[in-house]
Scaffold this motif. Structure first.
Motif, short mmCIF file in Angstrom:
data_model
loop_
_atom_site.label_atom_id
_atom_site.label_comp_id
_atom_site.label_asym_id
_atom_site.label_seq_id
_atom_site.Cartn_x
_atom_site.Cartn_y
_atom_site.Cartn_z
N ARG A 173 0.84 -1.20 0.00
CA ARG A 173 0.00 0.00 0.00
C ARG A 173 0.87 1.25 0.00
NH1 ARG A 173 -3.41 3.58 -1.64
NH2 ARG A 173 -4.28 4.92 -0.02
N ASP A 219 -2.25 5.19 11.15
CA ASP A 219 -2.99 4.51 10.09
C ASP A 219 -3.82 5.50 9.29
OD1 ASP A 219 -5.63 2.96 9.15
OD2 ASP A 219 -3.99 1.51 9.34
N GLU A 220 -3.88 5.31 7.99
CA GLU A 220 -4.62 6.24 7.14
C GLU A 220 -6.12 6.23 7.41
OE1 GLU A 220 -5.19 5.16 2.88
OE2 GLU A 220 -3.82 3.51 3.35
N ASN A 221 -6.62 5.22 8.13
CA ASN A 221 -8.04 5.16 8.46
C ASN A 221 -8.35 5.68 9.86
OD1 ASN A 221 -8.86 3.89 5.95
ND2 ASN A 221 -7.79 2.06 6.71
N ALA A 222 -7.36 6.20 10.55
CA ALA A 222 -7.58 6.75 11.89
C ALA A 222 -8.52 7.95 11.83
CB ALA A 222 -6.25 7.16 12.52
N ALA A 223 -9.28 8.16 12.89
CA ALA A 223 -10.25 9.26 12.92
C ALA A 223 -9.58 10.61 12.68
CB ALA A 223 -10.99 9.26 14.25
N THR A 280 -9.13 10.83 8.99
CA THR A 280 -10.45 10.98 8.37
C THR A 280 -10.95 12.42 8.48
OG1 THR A 280 -11.02 8.68 8.82
CG2 THR A 280 -12.85 10.21 8.45
N ARG A 333 -9.19 14.55 5.90
CA ARG A 333 -9.66 14.28 4.55
C ARG A 333 -11.02 14.94 4.31
NH1 ARG A 333 -7.49 8.14 3.36
NH2 ARG A 333 -8.17 8.64 1.25
N LYS A 334 -11.91 14.84 5.28
CA LYS A 334 -13.23 15.44 5.12
C LYS A 334 -13.15 16.97 5.07
CE LYS A 334 -16.14 11.71 6.85
NZ LYS A 334 -17.20 11.32 7.81
#
Length: 504
Positions: free
Chosen positions: A296, A410-414, A417, A420-421
């Motif tokens: 990844r 981690d790229e999915n950590a809050a 997120t 990104r939003k």
């Protein structure tokens, strides 16, 4: 960082770039009022930054080590933190500040108030003046030591808090601020700060720790950092202070026939640290814990390089070729994945005009390691000591001045997120940064016992960290790139997104 962040491993995630005033897709309620408050305070914000630039704290020189934290404490209280206190660290003090908005979510914020050295003779304007200058094609910038690293981006964050004060609104999150004065000497005593019981208890209430930066490029694309290399700064010293084999003061060079040279001894020790290629570390066991890039991460590097110019990347650092004549993809993977052993400087003997026919009594090298997962500072230091001892370099003195390990989130950590939003809703393209090749002490927060996700956030641009004529963008000539007011408004949006993401 600081150790200004080099972001060559990137991936473009969204396509349009609109920095003009916000669409009402933002999660920020009554955003226009906050934007108006930021705009109304623009001149004051810029003056705040100028005042901060005028007070440099330089840990390596012992400059303003009392005044620096007091000023940081004042800035925090003025921005709306109800409590701000100085925390002794064993070196330059830190500041702990808390803001209780009665919110269910608490965010940690990392700041640094120290800066690098400067030589006024190398600057086009005085380094502590904070002069406003028109930069062709860029806009109005402020020039001064610490302008982009990190006082400008941090002032943008504080200006966001001032907007909440001006509009009489509560923040959507509570805040815990940790500000240190030793980042530029590798955060020597920050571990002492975060393990202070009061600081540790405050950090444990947070969902993560984020620092302010200026992460837009000239095209307006923002960056979201997922981590950074670690750094260890140290010196190797040989001379009369380390062994009676060497003179206590410089002597006539003719005695080298029977007196050993500290300079040559240091050169021989340094030569064992890297291979004959001049860059591959050869310290015993150096690579045994180095984690290779995942599939990844390689994908992120590859996608981020689409549309990039190899020639421009080389020109940015003033070289005509990469190591081993590698292509941009390979060299970019190397940049984020490889630990390094770098010589920052060598000092020995006479360097004036002509010769002096002396045998120097002392030689010193200033070096740094850059560490990648899963290396640690303790491991690097221990391996270096063992490596030198195994080769009989007992007369080479090692002084470690500071350091910390690498950090990853981690790229999915809050926390990611929320970033990104924030950018998605503003229509700003962004890129994930696999790992900053430069360093910041995020590992002090990601490692036990704190164990929190970390990140860096910030629109806007700047350049020249650690160099003459450092600058930070105040008013942008390009609507795709944020000036300080737009960067402040982005922080407002991020706070609301953190509140929303952390509740899920």
């Amino acid at each position: 960082m600081r150790r200004m962040m080099i972001a060559l491993a990137l991936v473009t995630v969204s396509a349009s770039a609109v920095m003009a005033a916000p669409a009402q897709t933002s999660a920020t309620p009554k955003r226009a009022a906050l934007a108006a408050a930021i705009a109304a305070r623009h001149d004051t914000t810029v003056q705040d930054l100028r005042n901060w630039i005028a007070l440099p704290t330089i840990a390596a020189m012992g400059m303003n080590v009392k005044e620096g934290p007091e000023y940081m404490r004042k800035l925090a209280l003025d921005a709306g933190f109800q409590q701000a206190k100085i925390i002794e660290s064993g070196g330059v003090p830190a500041v702990l500040a808390t803001l209780d908005a009665g919110a269910p979510v608490t965010l940690g914020v990392y700041m640094m108030y120290d800066v690098k050295h400067y030589d006024p003779a190398e600057w086009q304007s005085p380094p502590l003046e904070g002069r406003l200058v028109d930069r062709p094609g860029v806009g109005q910038v402020i020039v001064g030591r610490g302008a982009v690293n990190q006082k400008g981006p941090q002032t943008a964050f504080l200006a966001a808090l001032q907007a909440f004060k001006a509009t009489g609104r509560k923040l959507p999150v509570n805040l815990v601020l940790i500000a240190e004065g030793e980042e530029e000497i590798a955060s020597t005593n920050l571990p002492n700060v975060v393990t202070n019981p009061e600081v540790a208890a405050a950090l444990k209430r947070t969902v993560g720790v984020i620092g302010a930066s200026a992460l837009q490029n000239s095209q307006g694309t923002a960056g979201i950092s997922l981590g950074a290399k670690g750094a260890v700064e140290f010196q190797l010293i040989v001379g009369g202070e380390t062994s009676n084999r060497y003179p206590k003061s410089d002597v006539h060079s003719s005695v080298h026939a029977r007196v050993e040279s500290p300079a040559w001894r240091l050169v021989k020790a340094l030569d064992t640290l890297v291979a004959d290629d001049g860059h591959t570390p050869t310290i015993d066991g150096w690579f045994e814990n180095v984690a290779p890039l995942t599939a990844r991460q390689k994908e992120i590097v590859a996608e981020g390089l689409k549309g990039s110019s190899d020639a421009e990347a080389k020109a940015a650092v003033g070289v005509g070729r990469w190591i081993n004549d590698e292509d941009l993809q390979t060299s970019s993977e190397r940049l984020v994945s490889q630990p390094t052993v770098n010589i920052q400087g060598l000092v020995s003997g006479y360097m004036g005009p002509g010769g002096k026919t002396v045998l120097p009594s002392r030689a010193e090298a200033k070096l740094e390691f850059r560490l990648v997962p899963n290396m640690t500072r303790a491991e690097a230091e221990a391996k270096l000591k063992a490596h030198l001892a195994k080769r009989g370099f007992y007369d080479v003195k090692l002084v470690v001045s500071g350091g910390y390990g690498p950090n990853e989130t981690d790229e999915n950590a809050a926390l990611v997120t929320a970033q990104r939003k924030t950018l998605d809703k503003a229509g700003i393209p962004y890129r994930l940064i696999v790992r900053n090749a430069g360093s910041w002490p995020g590992s002090v927060f990601t490692a036990a016992p704190i164990s929190l996700p970390t990140g860096q956030f910030g629109l806007g641009r700047g350049n020249g960290a650690h160099a003459p004529n450092e600058w930070y963008l105040i008013k942008s000539a390009d609507p795709k790139v944020a000036g300080i007011d737009e960067a402040s408004l982005a922080w407002v949006d991020l706070l609301y997104e953190v509140a929303a993401a952390a509740k899920k």
